[in-house]
Write a protein that holds these residues in place. Sequence first.
Motif, PDB file in Angstrom:
ATOM      1  N   ALA A   1       0.789  -1.245   0.000  1.00  0.00           N
ATOM      2  CA  ALA A   1       0.000   0.000   0.000  1.00  0.00           C
ATOM      3  C   ALA A   1       0.815   1.286   0.000  1.00  0.00           C
ATOM      4  O   ALA A   1       0.273   2.348   0.267  1.00  0.00           O
ATOM      5  N   VAL A   2       2.095   1.198  -0.281  1.00  0.00           N
ATOM      6  CA  VAL A   2       2.894   2.425  -0.392  1.00  0.00           C
ATOM      7  C   VAL A   2       2.311   3.323  -1.486  1.00  0.00           C
ATOM      8  O   VAL A   2       2.154   4.530  -1.306  1.00  0.00           O
ATOM      9  N   CYS A   3       1.962   2.743  -2.608  1.00  0.00           N
ATOM     10  CA  CYS A   3       1.405   3.528  -3.719  1.00  0.00           C
ATOM     11  C   CYS A   3       0.067   4.165  -3.341  1.00  0.00           C
ATOM     12  O   CYS A   3      -0.233   5.275  -3.765  1.00  0.00           O
ATOM     13  N   MET A   4      -0.707   3.453  -2.537  1.00  0.00           N
ATOM     14  CA  MET A   4      -2.014   3.986  -2.123  1.00  0.00           C
ATOM     15  C   MET A   4      -1.838   5.222  -1.245  1.00  0.00           C
ATOM     16  O   MET A   4      -2.633   6.157  -1.319  1.00  0.00           O
ATOM     17  N   GLN A   5      -0.800   5.232  -0.428  1.00  0.00           N
ATOM     18  CA  GLN A   5      -0.548   6.402   0.424  1.00  0.00           C
ATOM     19  C   GLN A   5      -0.197   7.625  -0.421  1.00  0.00           C
ATOM     20  O   GLN A   5      -0.559   8.746  -0.088  1.00  0.00           O
ATOM     21  N   VAL A   6       0.497   7.384  -1.521  1.00  0.00           N
ATOM     22  CA  VAL A   6       0.956   8.494  -2.362  1.00  0.00           C
ATOM     23  C   VAL A   6      -0.127   8.936  -3.348  1.00  0.00           C
ATOM     24  O   VAL A   6      -0.312  10.130  -3.590  1.00  0.00           O
ATOM     25  N   ALA A   7      -0.847   7.975  -3.918  1.00  0.00           N
ATOM     26  CA  ALA A   7      -1.847   8.291  -4.951  1.00  0.00           C
ATOM     27  C   ALA A   7      -3.126   7.476  -4.706  1.00  0.00           C
ATOM     28  O   ALA A   7      -3.439   6.537  -5.437  1.00  0.00           O
ATOM     29  N   PRO A   8      -3.884   7.861  -3.682  1.00  0.00           N
ATOM     30  CA  PRO A   8      -5.073   7.071  -3.302  1.00  0.00           C
ATOM     31  C   PRO A   8      -6.202   7.103  -4.335  1.00  0.00           C
ATOM     32  O   PRO A   8      -7.093   6.254  -4.288  1.00  0.00           O
ATOM     33  N   ASP A   9      -6.152   8.064  -5.247  1.00  0.00           N
ATOM     34  CA  ASP A   9      -7.185   8.102  -6.298  1.00  0.00           C
ATOM     35  C   ASP A   9      -6.946   7.041  -7.362  1.00  0.00           C
ATOM     36  O   ASP A   9      -7.842   6.740  -8.158  1.00  0.00           O
ATOM     37  N   VAL A  10      -5.744   6.517  -7.386  1.00  0.00           N
ATOM     38  CA  VAL A  10      -5.367   5.582  -8.461  1.00  0.00           C
ATOM     39  C   VAL A  10      -5.142   4.160  -7.940  1.00  0.00           C
ATOM     40  O   VAL A  10      -5.475   3.192  -8.618  1.00  0.00           O
ATOM     41  N   PHE A  11      -4.607   4.060  -6.707  1.00  0.00           N
ATOM     42  CA  PHE A  11      -4.266   2.741  -6.174  1.00  0.00           C
ATOM     43  C   PHE A  11      -5.058   2.464  -4.894  1.00  0.00           C
ATOM     44  O   PHE A  11      -5.176   3.339  -4.047  1.00  0.00           O
TER      45      PHE A  11
ATOM     46  N   ARG B   1       8.604   5.232  -5.386  1.00  0.00           N
ATOM     47  CA  ARG B   1       8.686   4.749  -3.998  1.00  0.00           C
ATOM     48  C   ARG B   1       8.286   3.294  -3.836  1.00  0.00           C
ATOM     49  O   ARG B   1       8.489   2.717  -2.765  1.00  0.00           O
ATOM     50  N   CYS B   2       7.709   2.713  -4.846  1.00  0.00           N
ATOM     51  CA  CYS B   2       7.311   1.294  -4.743  1.00  0.00           C
ATOM     52  C   CYS B   2       8.553   0.442  -4.461  1.00  0.00           C
ATOM     53  O   CYS B   2       9.481   0.419  -5.266  1.00  0.00           O
ATOM     54  N   PRO B   3       8.576  -0.251  -3.326  1.00  0.00           N
ATOM     55  CA  PRO B   3       9.771  -1.016  -2.980  1.00  0.00           C
ATOM     56  C   PRO B   3      10.018  -2.199  -3.912  1.00  0.00           C
ATOM     57  O   PRO B   3      11.106  -2.749  -3.933  1.00  0.00           O
ATOM     58  N   ARG B   4       9.013  -2.567  -4.665  1.00  0.00           N
ATOM     59  CA  ARG B   4       9.159  -3.703  -5.578  1.00  0.00           C
ATOM     60  C   ARG B   4       9.343  -3.265  -7.032  1.00  0.00           C
ATOM     61  O   ARG B   4       9.415  -4.110  -7.910  1.00  0.00           O
ATOM     62  N   GLN B   5       9.356  -1.974  -7.260  1.00  0.00           N
ATOM     63  CA  GLN B   5       9.487  -1.460  -8.644  1.00  0.00           C
ATOM     64  C   GLN B   5       8.417  -2.069  -9.557  1.00  0.00           C
ATOM     65  O   GLN B   5       8.707  -2.467 -10.689  1.00  0.00           O
ATOM     66  N   ALA B   6       7.215  -2.166  -9.031  1.00  0.00           N
ATOM     67  CA  ALA B   6       6.150  -2.875  -9.750  1.00  0.00           C
ATOM     68  C   ALA B   6       5.313  -1.964 -10.649  1.00  0.00           C
ATOM     69  O   ALA B   6       4.503  -2.455 -11.432  1.00  0.00           O
ATOM     70  N   ILE B   7       5.504  -0.655 -10.528  1.00  0.00           N
ATOM     71  CA  ILE B   7       4.641   0.282 -11.252  1.00  0.00           C
ATOM     72  C   ILE B   7       5.380   0.885 -12.438  1.00  0.00           C
ATOM     73  O   ILE B   7       6.495   1.371 -12.299  1.00  0.00           O
ATOM     74  N   THR B   8       4.726   0.857 -13.581  1.00  0.00           N
ATOM     75  CA  THR B   8       5.277   1.455 -14.791  1.00  0.00           C
ATOM     76  C   THR B   8       4.255   2.421 -15.369  1.00  0.00           C
ATOM     77  O   THR B   8       3.056   2.143 -15.349  1.00  0.00           O
ATOM     78  N   LEU B   9       4.757   3.537 -15.857  1.00  0.00           N
ATOM     79  CA  LEU B   9       3.910   4.495 -16.573  1.00  0.00           C
ATOM     80  C   LEU B   9       4.274   4.452 -18.045  1.00  0.00           C
ATOM     81  O   LEU B   9       5.447   4.532 -18.391  1.00  0.00           O
ATOM     82  N   ARG B  10       3.277   4.335 -18.901  1.00  0.00           N
ATOM     83  CA  ARG B  10       3.561   4.251 -20.329  1.00  0.00           C
ATOM     84  C   ARG B  10       2.701   5.265 -21.088  1.00  0.00           C
ATOM     85  O   ARG B  10       1.523   5.419 -20.803  1.00  0.00           O
ATOM     86  N   THR B  11       3.320   5.927 -22.042  1.00  0.00           N
ATOM     87  CA  THR B  11       2.564   6.913 -22.826  1.00  0.00           C
ATOM     88  C   THR B  11       1.762   6.217 -23.917  1.00  0.00           C
ATOM     89  O   THR B  11       2.101   5.136 -24.346  1.00  0.00           O
TER      90      THR B  11
END
Length: 63
Positions: free
Chosen positions: A14-24, A53-63
């Motif tokens: 839930a690290v991503c949820m703390q940073v971007a709760p509208d998305v995760f 900040r994702c400790p697992r490097q699990a998130i990618t942003l793609r255009t």
Amino acid sequence: MKVIVDFDVCESNAVCMQVAPDVFEVRDDDFLYVLVDEIGPDEESAVSEAARRCPRQAITLRT
Ligand code: SF4
């Protein structure tokens, strides 16, 4: 931009949820849900920060 999560490495911490709760969102079932696949400019910096900040490097942003 498109948000891609590698669920094979995500550990639902839930690290991503703390940073971007509208998305995760990590729900009671302990799985991460991506609420918005295509993010707009308003969400871009928060999602980039979540990816960084994702400790697992699990998130990618793609255009
Ligand atoms: S921060 Fe990374 S490991 Fe943690 S829930 Fe989000 S995607 Fe999964």
